[in-house]
Design an enzyme around this catalytic site. Structure first.
Site, PDB file in Angstrom:
ATOM      1  N   PRO A   2       2.119 -28.089 -13.744  1.00 30.76           N
ATOM      2  CA  PRO A   2       1.450 -27.871 -12.429  1.00 30.76           C
ATOM      3  C   PRO A   2       0.119 -26.931 -12.341  1.00 30.76           C
ATOM      4  CG  PRO A   2       3.497 -26.506 -12.471  1.00 30.76           C
ATOM      5  CD  PRO A   2       3.193 -27.361 -13.798  1.00 30.76           C
ATOM      6  N   GLU A   3      -1.025 -27.216 -12.435  1.00 30.02           N
ATOM      7  CA  GLU A   3      -2.123 -26.579 -12.179  1.00 30.02           C
ATOM      8  C   GLU A   3      -2.758 -27.159 -10.697  1.00 30.02           C
ATOM      9  OE1 GLU A   3      -4.880 -25.161 -15.448  1.00 30.02           O
ATOM     10  OE2 GLU A   3      -3.196 -25.028 -16.724  1.00 30.02           O
ATOM     11  N   LYS A  52      -2.815 -24.151  -6.177  1.00 27.30           N
ATOM     12  CA  LYS A  52      -1.851 -24.804  -6.701  1.00 27.30           C
ATOM     13  C   LYS A  52      -0.783 -24.731  -5.564  1.00 27.30           C
ATOM     14  CE  LYS A  52      -2.729 -22.212 -11.150  1.00 27.30           C
ATOM     15  NZ  LYS A  52      -2.320 -21.033 -11.764  1.00 27.30           N
ATOM     16  N   ARG A 262       0.501 -13.918 -20.830  1.00 22.06           N
ATOM     17  CA  ARG A 262       0.191 -15.446 -20.914  1.00 22.06           C
ATOM     18  C   ARG A 262      -0.247 -15.597 -22.446  1.00 22.06           C
ATOM     19  NH1 ARG A 262       0.499 -18.182 -16.449  1.00 22.06           N
ATOM     20  NH2 ARG A 262       0.995 -19.799 -17.783  1.00 22.06           N
TER      21      ARG A 262
END
Length: 273
Positions: A2-3, A52, A262
């Site tokens: 999911p982006e 998103k 990240r």
DNA sequence: GCAAAATGTCAAG
DNA sequence: TTGACCTTTTGCA
């Protein structure tokens, strides 16, 4: 996974499958029982995506004022997933947060980070905290650039900040910066206006392709094969998750570092500081 | 059978 | 900066 392209894809599919229908909605897993109760039997008026986030807009009565509409707000997070298909719905398996049943289709949601019901005020609060979405073609990226040009934070971090640009995640961040030869560490206030314009337009192109294909492909392999079916997963990206492998352009091993929790991928040669 | 990973966000320290 | 959370899939014993 999911982006922003997935949120947009889900919105389009659900609008096609369920638009203008009264839906049966339940929460087999139970965590959305209250919300499902509020929405069950209501008519799905529209489905849209911002960044998103997906928003299913419901109206209980045809004559009810739009001011009383309710939205199902879903954010997939890291591993949330929608599944869908033609009726009959498959037997329940695993943890299903929400199940939608329409006239001809079913959909199931698993593992979202957010699944809640919003009223108009809640929706406003959500949209106000989100930056411009490259998939929203009317937007120029100027508001995003105003924030970037005034910030000393690195561009790699700004691109991931949903209050600056919404819908971009770790893959699009890494790939778009590589495609433009920009080091992720460069401060926002050292990104020239022309550079930003090019980045923004490229994000729109890449994310549109992501909506169409259902996966992200940023390499030349995608240009050669616009259908992408034959693009091997190993040829999908320039740098994302390719640390240690040779850069496709210059052969230098791709770098990875941890930034704000990240993994950040880039080529130190093609994206010089 | 179990640990780790996955394209994300938020809040606590 | 770290950990918690949401769930399934993959890889290794």
């Amino acid at each position: 996974m999911p982006e922003g392209h997935i949120a947009e894809r889900v919105a389009r599919e659900h609008k096609r499958y369920f638009g203008r229908q009264r839906l049966r909605i339940d929460s087999p897993q139970g965590k959305f029982e209250h919300g499902a109760g509020l929405l069950d039997g209501a008519c799905l008026v529209n489905v849209t995506a911002i960044g998103k986030h997906t928003l299913h807009r419901f109206r209980r009565d045809e004559n009810a004022p739009a001011a009383r509409d309710l939205w199902m707000h879903v954010h997939l997070g890291l591993y949330g997933k929608w599944a869908s298909g033609d009726l009959p719905a498959p037997a329940l398996r695993g943890m299903v947060r929400v199940r939608l049943l329409g006239e001809q289709h079913w959909a199931e949601l698993r593992g979202p980070t957010t699944c809640e019901v919003l009223n108009g005020a809640g929706l406003k609060r959500l949209t106000e905290r989100l930056g411009e979405d490259p998939l929203h073609t009317k937007l120029s990226g100027a508001a995003a650039y105003a924030k970037i040009a005034n910030s000393g934070r690195p561009i790699g971090e700004l691109l991931m900040d949903q209050a600056v640009v919404s819908g971009v995640g770790n893959v699009y961040r890494a790939e778009v910066l590589f495609r433009h030869g920009i080091a992720p560490h460069r401060p926002g206030n050292r990104i020239a206006a022309e550079e930003w314009t090019a980045l923004w337009m490229d994000l729109e192109t890449l994310m549109r392709s992501g909506v169409r294909l259902g996966r992200i492909i940023t390499t030349a392999a995608a240009d050669r094969d616009s259908r992408s079916r034959t693009v091997h997963p190993a040829d999908q990206y320039y740098v994302y998750r390719r640390h240690g492998l040779p850069c496709r352009v210059c052969g230098t091993p791709v770098s990875v570092e941890l930034a704000a929790g990240r993994r950040l991928y880039y080529c130190a040669v093609c994206q010089p500081a």
